[in-house]
Design a protein around this motif. Structure first.
Motif, PDB file in Angstrom:
ATOM      1  N   THR A 257       0.834  -1.210   0.000  1.00 58.31           N
ATOM      2  CA  THR A 257       0.000   0.000   0.000  1.00 58.31           C
ATOM      3  C   THR A 257       0.861   1.249   0.000  1.00 58.31           C
ATOM      4  O   THR A 257       0.547   2.257  -0.684  1.00 58.31           O
ATOM      5  CB  THR A 257      -0.927  -0.017   1.231  1.00 58.31           C
ATOM      6  N   PHE A 258       1.936   1.214   0.758  1.00 58.63           N
ATOM      7  CA  PHE A 258       2.833   2.375   0.796  1.00 58.63           C
ATOM      8  C   PHE A 258       3.451   2.649  -0.582  1.00 58.63           C
ATOM      9  O   PHE A 258       3.465   3.791  -1.057  1.00 58.63           O
ATOM     10  CB  PHE A 258       3.941   2.134   1.832  1.00 58.63           C
ATOM     11  N   PHE A 259       3.954   1.604  -1.212  1.00 61.67           N
ATOM     12  CA  PHE A 259       4.555   1.815  -2.538  1.00 61.67           C
ATOM     13  C   PHE A 259       3.491   2.206  -3.566  1.00 61.67           C
ATOM     14  O   PHE A 259       3.760   2.979  -4.492  1.00 61.67           O
ATOM     15  CB  PHE A 259       5.297   0.555  -2.987  1.00 61.67           C
ATOM     16  N   ALA A 260       2.278   1.690  -3.404  1.00 60.42           N
ATOM     17  CA  ALA A 260       1.207   2.130  -4.299  1.00 60.42           C
ATOM     18  C   ALA A 260       0.910   3.604  -4.108  1.00 60.42           C
ATOM     19  O   ALA A 260       0.622   4.340  -5.062  1.00 60.42           O
ATOM     20  CB  ALA A 260      -0.046   1.296  -4.036  1.00 60.42           C
ATOM     21  N   SER A 261       1.001   4.057  -2.854  1.00 65.49           N
ATOM     22  CA  SER A 261       0.799   5.486  -2.594  1.00 65.49           C
ATOM     23  C   SER A 261       1.887   6.337  -3.229  1.00 65.49           C
ATOM     24  O   SER A 261       1.656   7.497  -3.588  1.00 65.49           O
ATOM     25  CB  SER A 261       0.765   5.726  -1.075  1.00 65.49           C
TER      26      SER A 261
ATOM     27  N   THR B 114       2.283   8.646 -11.215  1.00 66.89           N
ATOM     28  CA  THR B 114       1.501   8.293 -12.404  1.00 66.89           C
ATOM     29  C   THR B 114       0.599   9.454 -12.828  1.00 66.89           C
ATOM     30  O   THR B 114       0.423   9.720 -14.026  1.00 66.89           O
ATOM     31  CB  THR B 114       0.648   7.047 -12.102  1.00 66.89           C
ATOM     32  N   PHE B 115       0.050  10.147 -11.834  1.00 69.21           N
ATOM     33  CA  PHE B 115      -0.796  11.301 -12.145  1.00 69.21           C
ATOM     34  C   PHE B 115      -0.006  12.406 -12.854  1.00 69.21           C
ATOM     35  O   PHE B 115      -0.449  12.972 -13.863  1.00 69.21           O
ATOM     36  CB  PHE B 115      -1.412  11.826 -10.842  1.00 69.21           C
ATOM     37  N   ILE B 116       1.179  12.662 -12.298  1.00 73.75           N
ATOM     38  CA  ILE B 116       2.001  13.730 -12.908  1.00 73.75           C
ATOM     39  C   ILE B 116       2.438  13.336 -14.311  1.00 73.75           C
ATOM     40  O   ILE B 116       2.358  14.127 -15.272  1.00 73.75           O
ATOM     41  CB  ILE B 116       3.213  14.018 -12.015  1.00 73.75           C
ATOM     42  N   SER B 117       2.926  12.097 -14.447  1.00 75.79           N
ATOM     43  CA  SER B 117       3.362  11.662 -15.772  1.00 75.79           C
ATOM     44  C   SER B 117       2.184  11.617 -16.750  1.00 75.79           C
ATOM     45  O   SER B 117       2.336  11.867 -17.961  1.00 75.79           O
ATOM     46  CB  SER B 117       4.042  10.296 -15.684  1.00 75.79           C
ATOM     47  N   GLY B 118       0.998  11.351 -16.226  1.00 76.81           N
ATOM     48  CA  GLY B 118      -0.175  11.353 -17.092  1.00 76.81           C
ATOM     49  C   GLY B 118      -0.531  12.748 -17.575  1.00 76.81           C
ATOM     50  O   GLY B 118      -0.960  12.929 -18.721  1.00 76.81           O
ATOM     51  N   LEU B 119      -0.367  13.749 -16.700  1.00 74.05           N
ATOM     52  CA  LEU B 119      -0.630  15.129 -17.121  1.00 74.05           C
ATOM     53  C   LEU B 119       0.291  15.556 -18.248  1.00 74.05           C
ATOM     54  O   LEU B 119      -0.117  16.193 -19.224  1.00 74.05           O
ATOM     55  CB  LEU B 119      -0.479  16.085 -15.934  1.00 74.05           C
TER      56      LEU B 119
ATOM     57  N   TRP C 173      13.784  17.069 -17.365  1.00 73.43           N
ATOM     58  CA  TRP C 173      14.694  16.771 -16.265  1.00 73.43           C
ATOM     59  C   TRP C 173      14.168  17.326 -14.923  1.00 73.43           C
ATOM     60  O   TRP C 173      14.354  16.712 -13.873  1.00 73.43           O
ATOM     61  CB  TRP C 173      16.082  17.335 -16.535  1.00 73.43           C
ATOM     62  N   GLY C 174      13.457  18.447 -14.955  1.00 69.84           N
ATOM     63  CA  GLY C 174      12.882  18.995 -13.728  1.00 69.84           C
ATOM     64  C   GLY C 174      11.785  18.100 -13.169  1.00 69.84           C
ATOM     65  O   GLY C 174      11.715  17.848 -11.956  1.00 69.84           O
ATOM     66  N   ILE C 175      10.931  17.611 -14.045  1.00 72.59           N
ATOM     67  CA  ILE C 175       9.870  16.703 -13.585  1.00 72.59           C
ATOM     68  C   ILE C 175      10.458  15.396 -13.053  1.00 72.59           C
ATOM     69  O   ILE C 175      10.044  14.866 -12.006  1.00 72.59           O
ATOM     70  CB  ILE C 175       8.880  16.430 -14.722  1.00 72.59           C
ATOM     71  N   LEU C 176      11.433  14.834 -13.740  1.00 72.20           N
ATOM     72  CA  LEU C 176      12.062  13.600 -13.292  1.00 72.20           C
ATOM     73  C   LEU C 176      12.757  13.789 -11.949  1.00 72.20           C
ATOM     74  O   LEU C 176      12.672  12.941 -11.054  1.00 72.20           O
ATOM     75  CB  LEU C 176      13.056  13.115 -14.356  1.00 72.20           C
ATOM     76  N   GLY C 177      13.450  14.921 -11.787  1.00 76.45           N
ATOM     77  CA  GLY C 177      14.111  15.201 -10.507  1.00 76.45           C
ATOM     78  C   GLY C 177      13.108  15.360  -9.376  1.00 76.45           C
ATOM     79  O   GLY C 177      13.342  14.898  -8.248  1.00 76.45           O
ATOM     80  N   PHE C 178      11.967  16.008  -9.682  1.00 76.76           N
ATOM     81  CA  PHE C 178      10.932  16.153  -8.656  1.00 76.76           C
ATOM     82  C   PHE C 178      10.416  14.780  -8.200  1.00 76.76           C
ATOM     83  O   PHE C 178      10.202  14.544  -7.009  1.00 76.76           O
ATOM     84  CB  PHE C 178       9.783  17.003  -9.213  1.00 76.76           C
TER      85      PHE C 178
END
Length: 348
Positions: free
Chosen positions: A288-292, A298-303, A325-330
């Motif tokens: 559950t923790f890793f799913a969280s 997934t939401f961010i990458s989906g946007l 690179w900014g999104i990946l670093g975040f």
């Protein structure tokens, strides 16, 4: 049965009990005999009918005894062997033969009770020591042992009443009547006082009162001999009663030990189930923790993966990928912070 009943004057109630294979153990007194129903069991451990009850019927007369049984048994053979070994120092009577038969039936319970004792001790020691993989047949062993204990308890429960009935009968016979007691203590001088010489024949003539005294003296001796034998039979029956009560007490204690072992086994199974449940909950919590963690990423990458113009989308080749690179670093920083707090608070 009808021929035997007619020849030996056996009561129809006794014939009915024997013919219908009466299973209730009992002792009944009739006019010139007494009837005993005593149950034994199948002693073949490898047989499918092991510990199945089998009734033995004894019709005890003053001068003989008749026994009936409807299943193969070795009790009468054991009694005959015992009679051959002890005939030189015992008085063989139908009452003694009946006692020997009851004693042999009672002693036959010793072997299965000893086997149950070993099994109960083994279960009591191993129920809390076996590993999880070794306790698969423990419940079956407990159930089988308790079934045998209950079977033997049912067979022994009514025997004490039958033996007590026999002891009461011999106790009543053992009491010497006052007339017989006074006759038995008659002195020789008193017994010979009625004997005088006849002047006619010169032979000893017996006064009627003297003959009556002799008869009473002889009957008194017979009564004493009979009472002595009855007293010995009472002692033998008391020994059987002690054995029956001792075996019943042992079976009751074994039942208590098995009940406690059964409770301990169920408690151990409950603890193992709780431990397994705790492990399952820990694994589910980790998942559950890793799913969280994955859901926000997934939401961010989906946007940023939508098929529309988004900030930072390169319009032509060679445009810098600073947004990528900014999104990946975040995402990396977010995962690191989440894992840190998850370990700190015991979530993973």
């Amino acid at each position: 049965m009808q021929i035997l009943a007619k020849h030996f004057h056996v009561h129809p109630l006794t014939i009915e009990d024997i013919s219908t294979e009466e299973v209730r153990e009992k002792y009944e007194v009739f006019r010139h005999y007494y009837f005993v129903c005593f149950r034994t069991f199948d002693q073949d451990y490898n047989s499918g009918s092991y510990l199945q009850p089998a009734s033995m019927y004894s019709v005890v007369f003053r001068d003989g005894i008749i026994t009936f049984h409807f299943r193969p048994t070795n009790h009468h053979i054991n009694v005959l062997r015992r009679m051959e070994q002890m005939h030189s120092h015992i008085t063989l009577t139908p009452d003694w033969i009946n006692y020997a038969l009851l004693d042999d039936i009672t002693d036959s319970f010793a072997s299965p009770i000893q086997t149950i004792q070993y099994e109960v001790d083994s279960i009591d020691e191993l129920v809390l020591l076996l590993r999880e993989s070794e306790t698969t047949d423990m419940l079956r062993r407990i159930g089988s042992c308790r079934r045998n204990v209950m079977a033997l308890s049912r067979l022994l429960s009514n025997k004490a009443d039958v033996v007590r009935g026999l002891m009461k009968r011999f106790d009543e016979r053992y009491a010497v009547p006052p007339l017989a007691a006074s006759t038995a203590t008659m002195t020789p001088s008193t017994a010979n006082a009625g004997t005088t010489a006849s002047p006619v024949t010169g032979m000893a003539a017996t006064n009627p009162s003297s003959a009556k005294a002799d008869d009473l003296s002889n009957s008194g001796g017979l009564i004493h001999a009979s009472n002595h034998r009855d007293g010995e039979i009472m002692l033998y029956l008391g020994d059987i009663l002690d054995h029956v009560l001792t075996m019943l007490q042992s079976l009751w204690s074994y039942e208590k030990i098995l009940d406690r072992s059964h409770s301990n086994y169920l408690a151990q199974i409950s603890l193992e189930i709780n431990q397994l449940s705790n492990k399952t909950n820990a694994v589910v919590g980790t998942l559950t923790f890793f799913a969280s963690l994955i859901v926000p990423m997934t939401f961010i990458s989906g946007l940023w993966g939508m098929n529309v113009h988004v900030p930072g989308q390169p319009g032509q080749e060679g445009e810098p990928l600073d947004w990528w690179w900014g999104i990946l670093g975040f995402m990396v920083i977010y995962c690191s912070i989440a894992i840190f707090f998850g370990r700190r608070y015991g979530l993973i």
